[in-house]
Design a protein around this motif. Structure first.
Motif, PDB file in Angstrom:
ATOM      1  N   ALA A   1       5.396  -4.053  12.197  1.00  0.00           N
ATOM      2  CA  ALA A   1       4.896  -3.591  10.909  1.00  0.00           C
ATOM      3  C   ALA A   1       6.037  -3.479   9.906  1.00  0.00           C
ATOM      4  O   ALA A   1       7.151  -3.069  10.256  1.00  0.00           O
ATOM      5  N   GLN A   2       5.752  -3.843   8.675  1.00  0.00           N
ATOM      6  CA  GLN A   2       6.742  -3.729   7.598  1.00  0.00           C
ATOM      7  C   GLN A   2       6.413  -2.490   6.780  1.00  0.00           C
ATOM      8  O   GLN A   2       5.510  -2.499   5.934  1.00  0.00           O
ATOM      9  N   ILE A   3       7.131  -1.409   7.065  1.00  0.00           N
ATOM     10  CA  ILE A   3       6.866  -0.102   6.462  1.00  0.00           C
ATOM     11  C   ILE A   3       8.191   0.521   6.049  1.00  0.00           C
ATOM     12  O   ILE A   3       9.162   0.505   6.804  1.00  0.00           O
ATOM     13  N   VAL A   4       8.228   1.079   4.861  1.00  0.00           N
ATOM     14  CA  VAL A   4       9.360   1.881   4.398  1.00  0.00           C
ATOM     15  C   VAL A   4       8.835   3.295   4.196  1.00  0.00           C
ATOM     16  O   VAL A   4       7.851   3.496   3.466  1.00  0.00           O
ATOM     17  N   ALA A   5       9.465   4.293   4.838  1.00  0.00           N
ATOM     18  CA  ALA A   5       8.899   5.639   4.799  1.00  0.00           C
ATOM     19  C   ALA A   5       9.983   6.697   4.823  1.00  0.00           C
ATOM     20  O   ALA A   5      11.072   6.499   5.372  1.00  0.00           O
ATOM     21  N   ASP A   6       9.675   7.833   4.203  1.00  0.00           N
ATOM     22  CA  ASP A   6      10.451   9.041   4.422  1.00  0.00           C
ATOM     23  C   ASP A   6       9.494  10.077   4.991  1.00  0.00           C
ATOM     24  O   ASP A   6       8.467   9.726   5.583  1.00  0.00           O
ATOM     25  N   GLN A   7       9.766  11.360   4.819  1.00  0.00           N
ATOM     26  CA  GLN A   7       8.910  12.366   5.439  1.00  0.00           C
ATOM     27  C   GLN A   7       7.524  12.433   4.809  1.00  0.00           C
ATOM     28  O   GLN A   7       6.557  12.802   5.466  1.00  0.00           O
ATOM     29  N   ARG A   8       7.418  12.111   3.536  1.00  0.00           N
ATOM     30  CA  ARG A   8       6.163  12.326   2.824  1.00  0.00           C
ATOM     31  C   ARG A   8       5.484  11.066   2.302  1.00  0.00           C
ATOM     32  O   ARG A   8       4.279  11.071   2.058  1.00  0.00           O
ATOM     33  N   VAL A   9       6.233   9.988   2.092  1.00  0.00           N
ATOM     34  CA  VAL A   9       5.683   8.797   1.429  1.00  0.00           C
ATOM     35  C   VAL A   9       5.992   7.557   2.255  1.00  0.00           C
ATOM     36  O   VAL A   9       7.090   7.409   2.790  1.00  0.00           O
ATOM     37  N   ALA A  10       5.000   6.673   2.354  1.00  0.00           N
ATOM     38  CA  ALA A  10       5.188   5.413   3.075  1.00  0.00           C
ATOM     39  C   ALA A  10       4.672   4.256   2.232  1.00  0.00           C
ATOM     40  O   ALA A  10       3.588   4.338   1.629  1.00  0.00           O
ATOM     41  N   LEU A  11       5.474   3.189   2.172  1.00  0.00           N
ATOM     42  CA  LEU A  11       5.041   1.918   1.587  1.00  0.00           C
ATOM     43  C   LEU A  11       4.744   0.966   2.730  1.00  0.00           C
ATOM     44  O   LEU A  11       5.597   0.728   3.595  1.00  0.00           O
TER      45      LEU A  11
ATOM     46  N   HIS B   1       0.831  -1.201   0.000  1.00  0.00           N
ATOM     47  CA  HIS B   1       0.000   0.000   0.000  1.00  0.00           C
ATOM     48  C   HIS B   1       0.869   1.256   0.000  1.00  0.00           C
ATOM     49  O   HIS B   1       1.994   1.259   0.535  1.00  0.00           O
ATOM     50  N   LEU B   2       0.333   2.313  -0.576  1.00  0.00           N
ATOM     51  CA  LEU B   2       1.062   3.577  -0.681  1.00  0.00           C
ATOM     52  C   LEU B   2       0.276   4.687  -0.003  1.00  0.00           C
ATOM     53  O   LEU B   2      -0.901   4.891  -0.302  1.00  0.00           O
ATOM     54  N   ILE B   3       0.927   5.393   0.915  1.00  0.00           N
ATOM     55  CA  ILE B   3       0.337   6.578   1.538  1.00  0.00           C
ATOM     56  C   ILE B   3       1.249   7.759   1.256  1.00  0.00           C
ATOM     57  O   ILE B   3       2.460   7.706   1.519  1.00  0.00           O
ATOM     58  N   THR B   4       0.673   8.817   0.718  1.00  0.00           N
ATOM     59  CA  THR B   4       1.402  10.051   0.458  1.00  0.00           C
ATOM     60  C   THR B   4       0.825  11.154   1.330  1.00  0.00           C
ATOM     61  O   THR B   4      -0.383  11.426   1.266  1.00  0.00           O
ATOM     62  N   GLU B   5       1.660  11.756   2.146  1.00  0.00           N
ATOM     63  CA  GLU B   5       1.241  12.828   3.048  1.00  0.00           C
ATOM     64  C   GLU B   5       1.554  14.177   2.392  1.00  0.00           C
ATOM     65  O   GLU B   5       2.714  14.566   2.249  1.00  0.00           O
TER      66      GLU B   5
END
Length: 418
Positions: free
Chosen positions: A345-355, A323-327
């Motif tokens: 949780a298996q999440i890859v994220a930076d400041q604006r985008v999370a997989l 899943h993709l979340i863009t802040e």
């Protein structure tokens, strides 16, 4: 520092009533400064920010009294235009007092407000809007001082639909001479609730809930009673909790039209949503989902609310797929991903985008709430995790959720506050 202790994997059933919206109550409490006689507000949540706003109003000279779920405000004795610095630092919403104080007393003084550390939230747009109505602004020893010999209607065109700045200029315009037109205004339901309150006081407001609001001021605003709208973010937090854990709950005082986009996404994933009436919804979920990639991007209303992004991320942890979340609203609103990873949780994220790699089991551990909505997301994640989770920073979460542990227990959750 207080804690919530949660033992997960419990099915939620029953009925929960959503409280009045904090984000509607705070600007409306600020707007009571404009009234010439006492005001009675119904269904005001008992939260720390509400108590701080009451203290601010009292420091300005108003009489404020809580009566159960009601708040009585008598603003007739207000004679001080300086918002106390120590209270300003406790709550960002104290910035809402600038417009009403300027309109009523011709002056307002405050420091940079505090609040959750989710990104830059400067007050430039607030000051710009008030300048358009005639405010003179200067800095004195680190404090922002506004003065006006009288406010006059004008056109205010926002480069970004800021909720707080829209509310501030809306309140100031309610007593300004002539008509004020607010272009690219925020459209949130809380804006509409504030506009309805101002109309009850005697101002004329057209177009609230659209990007183009027109306000005809009235220098002699009166008094009224007003019921705060239900908290759409709180409602969605409960709905996402039952969607993730599985269960069958009825949510009352939930304005169905205030959550655009959420219902469609949940239904697509197999969650049953039944609208019993305009303010009541039934949510039924098995808590088990077929693989389905989901992509969302936060945006100003009626887009996907940034205040729901953390809780929706917790829900997606149950849904198999990538899943993709863009802040797109706040640049630092993915801090909860670090804490969710502690739960497995298996999440890859930076400041604006999370997989988010959903469908993997979560396991209880110790986590810390970095901000209000992130804290709610951690509670929801703990409800689906195996074993015991300790969530530190209970006070942060309780800024937006009244009696959260009690209400979740009433639905069958195993959660205690300590």
């Amino acid at each position: 520092m207080g804690e919530f202790v949660v033992r997960g994997r419990r099915r939620l059933t029953g009925t929960v009533r959503v409280n009045g919206a904090k984000n509607a109550a705070l600007p409306i409490m600020a707007a009571t400064v404009l009234a010439s006689r006492p005001v009675l507000l119904h269904d005001v949540p008992d939260l720390r920010d509400i108590r701080v706003m009451s203290q601010v109003l009292q420091a300005l000279g108003a009489e404020v009294e809580r009566r159960g779920s009601d708040i009585f405000v008598d603003p007739r004795t207000i004679n001080n235009y300086v918002v106390p610095a120590e209270l300003m630092q406790e709550m960002r919403a104290s910035i809402f007092l600038l417009g009403p104080l300027l309109a009523r007393l011709g002056a307002a003084e405050a420091t940079q407000p505090g609040g959750c550390a989710i990104g830059q939230r400067p007050i430039d747009l607030h000051l710009y809007a008030l300048e358009q109505l005639g405010a003179r602004i200067c800095d004195e020893d680190g404090r922002t001082v506004l003065r006006a010999d009288g406010l006059h209607g004008n056109e205010v065109h926002f480069p970004f639909p800021s909720v707080g700045a829209t509310e501030n200029v809306l309140m100031a315009a309610a007593m300004a001479e002539g008509e004020t037109r607010i272009r690219n205004a925020a459209m949130e339901p809380e804006i509409v609730d504030l506009a309805q309150f101002l109309e009850k006081l005697g101002a004329t407001v057209r177009g609230a809930g659209t990007p183009d609001i027109r306000v005809t001021g009235n220098p002699h605003l009166g008094a009224t009673e007003h019921t705060i709208i239900g908290d759409r973010i709180e409602a969605a937090t409960f709905i996402l909790a039952v969607a993730a854990t599985g269960g069958d709950i009825v949510v009352q005082n939930c304005m169905v039209d205030h959550l655009p986009g959420l219902w469609t996404r949940l239904k697509e994933l197999g969650v049953m949503i039944e609208e019993l009436d305009a303010e009541t919804v039934r949510v039924v979920s098995e808590g088990v989902f077929k693989p389905c990639p989901v992509s969302i991007a936060t945006a100003p209303y009626p887009g996907f609310a940034t205040d729901l992004q953390p809780q929706f991320m917790s829900f997606l942890l149950q849904v198999p797929g990538v899943h993709l979340i863009t802040e797109r609203v706040f640049e630092n609103r993915l801090g909860h991903t670090i804490e969710l990873r502690r739960l497995g949780a298996q999440i890859v994220a930076d400041q604006r985008v999370a997989l988010i790699y959903g469908g993997h089991p979560l396991h209880g551990t110790v986590v810390t709430a970095p901000d209000l909505r992130a804290g709610a997301a951690l509670v929801n994640a703990a409800l689906i995790a195996e074993g015991e989770t300790v969530i530190r920073g209970r006070e942060v979460i309780e800024r937006g959720y009244e009696n959260l542990d009690y209400r979740l227990r009433s639905l069958g959750a195993d959660i205690v506050a300590r």
